[in-house]
Design an enzyme around this catalytic site. Sequence first.
Site, PDB file in Angstrom:
ATOM      1  N   GLY A 156      47.953 -24.236  35.578  1.00  0.00           N
ATOM      2  CA  GLY A 156      48.872 -23.214  36.549  1.00  0.00           C
ATOM      3  C   GLY A 156      48.645 -23.764  37.944  1.00  0.00           C
ATOM      4  N   ARG A 184      35.938 -16.022  39.372  1.00  0.00           N
ATOM      5  CA  ARG A 184      34.675 -16.581  39.189  1.00  0.00           C
ATOM      6  C   ARG A 184      34.111 -17.554  40.368  1.00  0.00           C
ATOM      7  NH1 ARG A 184      36.041 -18.899  33.403  1.00  0.00           N
ATOM      8  NH2 ARG A 184      38.070 -17.666  33.686  1.00  0.00           N
ATOM      9  N   HIS A 201      41.633 -29.180  35.271  1.00  0.00           N
ATOM     10  CA  HIS A 201      42.279 -28.187  34.810  1.00  0.00           C
ATOM     11  C   HIS A 201      42.337 -27.127  35.838  1.00  0.00           C
ATOM     12  CE1 HIS A 201      43.734 -25.385  31.296  1.00  0.00           C
ATOM     13  NE2 HIS A 201      42.871 -24.493  32.219  1.00  0.00           N
ATOM     14  N   GLU A 220      47.842 -26.048  25.223  1.00  0.00           N
ATOM     15  CA  GLU A 220      46.680 -25.886  24.243  1.00  0.00           C
ATOM     16  C   GLU A 220      47.267 -25.320  22.902  1.00  0.00           C
ATOM     17  OE1 GLU A 220      45.446 -22.963  26.892  1.00  0.00           O
ATOM     18  OE2 GLU A 220      43.499 -24.156  27.632  1.00  0.00           O
ATOM     19  N   HIS A 279      37.576 -25.362  28.295  1.00  0.00           N
ATOM     20  CA  HIS A 279      39.062 -25.806  28.317  1.00  0.00           C
ATOM     21  C   HIS A 279      39.211 -27.217  27.329  1.00  0.00           C
ATOM     22  CE1 HIS A 279      39.162 -23.669  32.444  1.00  0.00           C
ATOM     23  NE2 HIS A 279      39.878 -23.010  31.820  1.00  0.00           N
ATOM     24  N   ASN A 297      46.645 -17.189  21.939  1.00  0.00           N
ATOM     25  CA  ASN A 297      45.744 -17.950  22.864  1.00  0.00           C
ATOM     26  C   ASN A 297      45.551 -16.758  23.723  1.00  0.00           C
ATOM     27  OD1 ASN A 297      44.555 -18.859  25.255  1.00  0.00           O
ATOM     28  ND2 ASN A 297      45.944 -20.719  25.342  1.00  0.00           N
ATOM     29  N   ARG A 325      43.110 -20.114  19.730  1.00  0.00           N
ATOM     30  CA  ARG A 325      42.121 -20.631  20.442  1.00  0.00           C
ATOM     31  C   ARG A 325      40.767 -19.813  20.814  1.00  0.00           C
ATOM     32  NH1 ARG A 325      42.743 -20.491  27.122  1.00  0.00           N
ATOM     33  NH2 ARG A 325      40.523 -21.458  27.614  1.00  0.00           N
ATOM     34  N   GLU A 347      49.416 -27.888  38.146  1.00  0.00           N
ATOM     35  CA  GLU A 347      50.770 -28.050  37.620  1.00  0.00           C
ATOM     36  C   GLU A 347      51.987 -27.655  39.060  1.00  0.00           C
ATOM     37  OE1 GLU A 347      51.690 -26.576  34.064  1.00  0.00           O
ATOM     38  OE2 GLU A 347      49.879 -27.331  33.325  1.00  0.00           O
TER      39      GLU A 347
HETATM   40  P1  ADP Z   1      45.110 -19.160  32.979  1.00  0.00           P
HETATM   41  O1  ADP Z   1      43.627 -19.563  33.347  1.00  0.00           O
HETATM   42  O2  ADP Z   1      45.176 -17.661  33.385  1.00  0.00           O
HETATM   43  O3  ADP Z   1      45.697 -19.829  31.988  1.00  0.00           O
HETATM   44  P2  ADP Z   1      47.022 -20.354  34.646  1.00  0.00           P
HETATM   45  O4  ADP Z   1      47.020 -21.842  34.004  1.00  0.00           O
HETATM   46  O5  ADP Z   1      48.388 -19.866  34.002  1.00  0.00           O
HETATM   47  O6  ADP Z   1      45.719 -19.322  34.389  1.00  0.00           O
HETATM   48  O7  ADP Z   1      47.121 -20.653  36.335  1.00  0.00           O
HETATM   49  C1  ADP Z   1      47.348 -19.338  37.042  1.00  0.00           C
HETATM   50  C2  ADP Z   1      47.305 -19.938  38.393  1.00  0.00           C
HETATM   51  O8  ADP Z   1      48.199 -20.513  38.752  1.00  0.00           O
HETATM   52  C3  ADP Z   1      47.335 -18.628  39.418  1.00  0.00           C
HETATM   53  O9  ADP Z   1      46.238 -18.713  40.650  1.00  0.00           O
HETATM   54  C4  ADP Z   1      48.776 -18.843  39.854  1.00  0.00           C
HETATM   55  O10 ADP Z   1      48.996 -18.354  41.357  1.00  0.00           O
HETATM   56  C5  ADP Z   1      48.731 -20.301  39.836  1.00  0.00           C
HETATM   57  N1  ADP Z   1      50.225 -20.666  40.150  1.00  0.00           N
HETATM   58  C6  ADP Z   1      51.326 -20.478  39.058  1.00  0.00           C
HETATM   59  N2  ADP Z   1      52.238 -21.031  39.759  1.00  0.00           N
HETATM   60  C7  ADP Z   1      51.994 -21.309  41.106  1.00  0.00           C
HETATM   61  C8  ADP Z   1      52.636 -22.017  42.203  1.00  0.00           C
HETATM   62  N3  ADP Z   1      54.137 -22.208  41.894  1.00  0.00           N
HETATM   63  N4  ADP Z   1      52.202 -22.212  43.482  1.00  0.00           N
HETATM   64  C9  ADP Z   1      50.940 -21.999  43.344  1.00  0.00           C
HETATM   65  N5  ADP Z   1      50.034 -21.422  42.460  1.00  0.00           N
HETATM   66  C10 ADP Z   1      50.573 -21.219  41.198  1.00  0.00           C
END
Ligand code: ADP
Length: 414
Positions: free
Chosen positions: A329, A242, A209, A380, A182, A9, A94, A332
């Site tokens: 991210g 973005r 998402h 994913e 997504h 991915n 992906r 969750e």
């Molecule tokens: P991508 O689109 O690159 O796959 P992710 O789904 O990994 O992105 O999400 C990345 C985002 O999640 C970042 O903005 C990161 O700061 C945020 N994030 C991850 N853990 C935490 C946390 N504990 N608290 C706040 N934001 C978080």
Amino acid sequence: MKGVFLILNAGSSSLKFAVHEAGSPVTPPLLRGKISGLGTTPVFSAQDNSGADIDPGALAALEPDSNHETLIADLLPWLASRIRGQPLVAVGHRVVHGGQHFDAPVLISPEVLRQLDTFVPLAPLHQPHNLAAIRAVAKWQPAIPQIACFDTSFHRSQNRLAELFALPRDLTNAGVVRYGFHGLSYEYIASILPDHLGERASGRMIVAHLGNGSSICALKDRKSAATSMGFTALDGLMMGCRCGTLDPGVILYLMQAKGMTAPVIEALLYTQSGLLGVSGISNDMHVLQDSDSPHAKEAIDLYCYRAACGLAGLLPSIGGLDGIVFTAGIGENSALVRRLICGHLSWLGISLNDDANDRNATAIGSTQSKVPVLVLPTNEEVIVARACHALLPDGRAQRPQEQYENTAQIDTGQ
Ligand code: ADP
């Protein structure tokens, strides 16, 4: 031995991977991991099937300016050494954009790759990396079947109104429509919803998402009814870098009054806007939450307000609301973001159990909330592994092309 599927991915700032045992039903991965921080400071991490970290020092020498192709070339021998002796049945990818043509996973041939190249202008931040991963694997092991799973496919269940722009018909007929993205994440969440909601899972659900790229999808009968991203992955919610939905008049103004060229505007909208642009600090939600800057606070507030507006804007497509899911991210992990978004939606009867929300629990709605609110980690790679299994049930490609011969033994070079 049935062998293994390797799942790649390749995102804009990270490269995620997983190894799944080939066979039915698709089991949890034998290992999974990621290289994050691409373009800045690449960080490698991987876990085995018990969740324990493996080889933390592996690939420690990753170069900051490595491109996806060189990273994958470094990663593949490491993966080969981890799964030594097990036949590699296929590599699943992906791929962000499948256009109107690809509404399901496909076995990759040179012709398919050529078609996927034509979608690069529609997803300039992602598609080149996805295709670089495919080419790197083909160079490494040309005989191994490769399968592409598209982020756009899941949204092909949408009705015509959800897909149309109010543009002249010839542009619509030429493919200028809302594709949505997504999709692999939404498909995964849709697949596990019954485990959490029983029959209610087939109702009117909103899945948010929220990651570096962010979007929202309205589901009915666990199928996509509408989504916030459109022709490209720029549309809809505010994101890490973005801008999300923007008055198209702004682009005309930038070109005509400010003399900005298309490449300059592209960089502005894809890489300098969103949380990064508004805060002036970072695209990373975690960093912004820890900041005292009023600009960081305003960026988070705008992100949450726009997400709530986007969520509410999708409700006509499903005619109501039976539940909300937060994933990815930010979705969750950020109790603050969930609290702010749900705060804007209290008029819908949504309220959170603050303690559960702060713990990132699975069910975070309060007992008074009119609908359940869930936090569900997305995956994913599992959807790609399922597609590999569906296309290669006995470990052999039903292949339309010559150069991808049947299963191959991994060459560890040793
Ligand atoms: P991508 O689109 O690159 O796959 P992710 O789904 O990994 O992105 O999400 C990345 C985002 O999640 C970042 O903005 C990161 O700061 C945020 N994030 C991850 N853990 C935490 C946390 N504990 N608290 C706040 N934001 C978080």
